[in-house]
Design an enzyme around this catalytic site. Sequence first.
Site, PDB file in Angstrom:
ATOM      1  N   LYS A 177     -12.439 -23.186 -75.760  1.00  0.00           N
ATOM      2  CA  LYS A 177     -11.808 -22.246 -74.834  1.00  0.00           C
ATOM      3  C   LYS A 177     -11.451 -22.947 -73.530  1.00  0.00           C
ATOM      4  CE  LYS A 177     -12.952 -18.260 -72.103  1.00  0.00           C
ATOM      5  NZ  LYS A 177     -14.002 -17.502 -71.518  1.00  0.00           N
ATOM      6  N   LYS A 188     -16.524 -24.734 -73.418  1.00  0.00           N
ATOM      7  CA  LYS A 188     -15.833 -23.829 -72.504  1.00  0.00           C
ATOM      8  C   LYS A 188     -15.616 -24.549 -71.178  1.00  0.00           C
ATOM      9  CE  LYS A 188     -16.192 -19.466 -70.030  1.00  0.00           C
ATOM     10  NZ  LYS A 188     -16.775 -18.130 -69.961  1.00  0.00           N
TER      11      LYS A 188
HETATM   12  C1  PBG Z   1     -17.408 -14.616 -69.025  1.00  0.00           C
HETATM   13  C2  PBG Z   1     -16.094 -14.884 -69.637  1.00  0.00           C
HETATM   14  C3  PBG Z   1     -14.895 -15.281 -69.049  1.00  0.00           C
HETATM   15  C4  PBG Z   1     -13.938 -15.292 -70.067  1.00  0.00           C
HETATM   16  C5  PBG Z   1     -14.591 -14.932 -71.239  1.00  0.00           C
HETATM   17  N1  PBG Z   1     -15.921 -14.698 -70.962  1.00  0.00           N
HETATM   18  C6  PBG Z   1     -14.578 -15.557 -67.633  1.00  0.00           C
HETATM   19  C7  PBG Z   1     -15.076 -16.746 -66.955  1.00  0.00           C
HETATM   20  O1  PBG Z   1     -15.808 -17.564 -67.502  1.00  0.00           O
HETATM   21  O2  PBG Z   1     -14.759 -16.852 -65.765  1.00  0.00           O
HETATM   22  C8  PBG Z   1     -12.471 -15.616 -69.911  1.00  0.00           C
HETATM   23  C9  PBG Z   1     -11.562 -14.967 -70.898  1.00  0.00           C
HETATM   24  C10 PBG Z   1     -10.120 -14.976 -70.529  1.00  0.00           C
HETATM   25  O3  PBG Z   1      -9.681 -15.578 -69.531  1.00  0.00           O
HETATM   26  O4  PBG Z   1      -9.362 -14.332 -71.262  1.00  0.00           O
HETATM   27  N2  PBG Z   1     -18.057 -15.690 -68.460  1.00  0.00           N
END
Ligand code: PBG
Length: 323
Positions: free
Chosen positions: A248, A195
Site C-alpha cells: 500500500k 505500508k
Molecule cells: C489507517 C489507515 C489509513 C489508510 C488505511 N488505513 C490512513 C493512514 O495511514 O494515514 C489509507 C487508505 C487510503 O488512503 O485510501 N491507519
Amino acid sequence: MPFPTHRPRRLRTSEAMRRLVRETRLDPAQFILPLFVCPGEGVRREIGSMPDNYQMSVDQVVKECAEVQSLGIGGVILFGLPETKDELASGAYAPDGIVQCAIRAVRRETPKLLIMTDVCNCEYTSHGHCGFVKDGDVDNDTTLDWLAKTAVSHACAGADIVAPSDMMDGRVGAIREALDASGFQKTAIMAYAAKFASVFYGPFREAAESTPQFGDRRSYQMDPANGREAIKEIELDLEEGADMIMVKPALAYLDLIYQARELFHVPIGAYQVSGEYSMIMAAVRNGWLEYERAMMETLTAITRAGAGIILTYFSKPAARLLG
Ligand code: PBG
C-alpha cells in the site's frame, strides 16, 4: 530473422483476437470496497475529495453491503468514525463501537458477505496518531495491546478478516495470539505489511477524519525509498502469522507487488488508496482522462504486477463494467 516472420501485431488484429490472448483478466471477486461508518441514522455524506464515496451510518452501510454482494464484489473493509475520540482510542476496541455495531448489522442482513476490518487507532485518538503517544512518539508495545483488543472485538462481532494498518512492530503476532486465546482461530489476518508513509492517503484522512494533529507518521510507516525493507516487513508479518499480505499504496509500488508475488506463496493484496482514486476522478471531472479506461487500466496494471486482491474505491463501477 524475426521480421517479417514474426509480426506481433497479428495477435492484435481484432477484439476477438485480443480477448483470446489477454494475459490478465479482472474479476469482481478480487475487489474489496472500503466503507466509512459514521454515527447517526439515514446519513449518507459524500466525501468531497472522493466523488461517489460516502460516510454512511450503519443502516446505510447495510444497504450498501447488499448492493456490494449483488455485484459479486469480494467483500468490504470497514473504517469507523467514532462519536468521540480520546487519548486511549477507546472507541477502537469498545464492544459496542461504531465498527463493531456495523459488523453485526451487516452480518445479520448479508450473512455470506466477506467482512474485513481495518485495525488501527488513528480514527479513534484525539491526536490522530495510530497509537499511544509517549514523549511525542507512538509507543509501540502499549499500542500492541490496543490493537489486539480491537482485533478480538471485531472477530467477536463477526469479522472474517482483520487487517492491521498501524505498522507497529510485532502487531501481527500480538493479534494472532489474542485471537487464538479468545477462541477465534478461524479469523484470518491480512497484514498491511508494506505500508508506506505516503502523500496519497490525503483524501482518506478527510474521509476518516484521522489527520495527525502534530507531526507525521514517518516513525512507523515506511520510507517510500525502501524496497528491501518492504520485503523484510512482509517476511516478518508472515513469520508472525499473517495469512495474507498487502502492499500500500498500489500504483507507485508495483515493483514491490511484483517482487512479493515472486517471493511469497500467500495471497497478495494491494490497496489502491484514496489519493490514487482522487487523482483519476479529478482528471476525469476536468475532461482530461476517460473514466472507464483510467479505472480499468490501473486495476489491470495492479493485477498484472501480481496482486490477486485489490482494495479499491472503484469496486462498484468496475464490477458493473465487468458485468
Ligand atoms: C489507517 C489507515 C489509513 C489508510 C488505511 N488505513 C490512513 C493512514 O495511514 O494515514 C489509507 C487508505 C487510503 O488512503 O485510501 N491507519
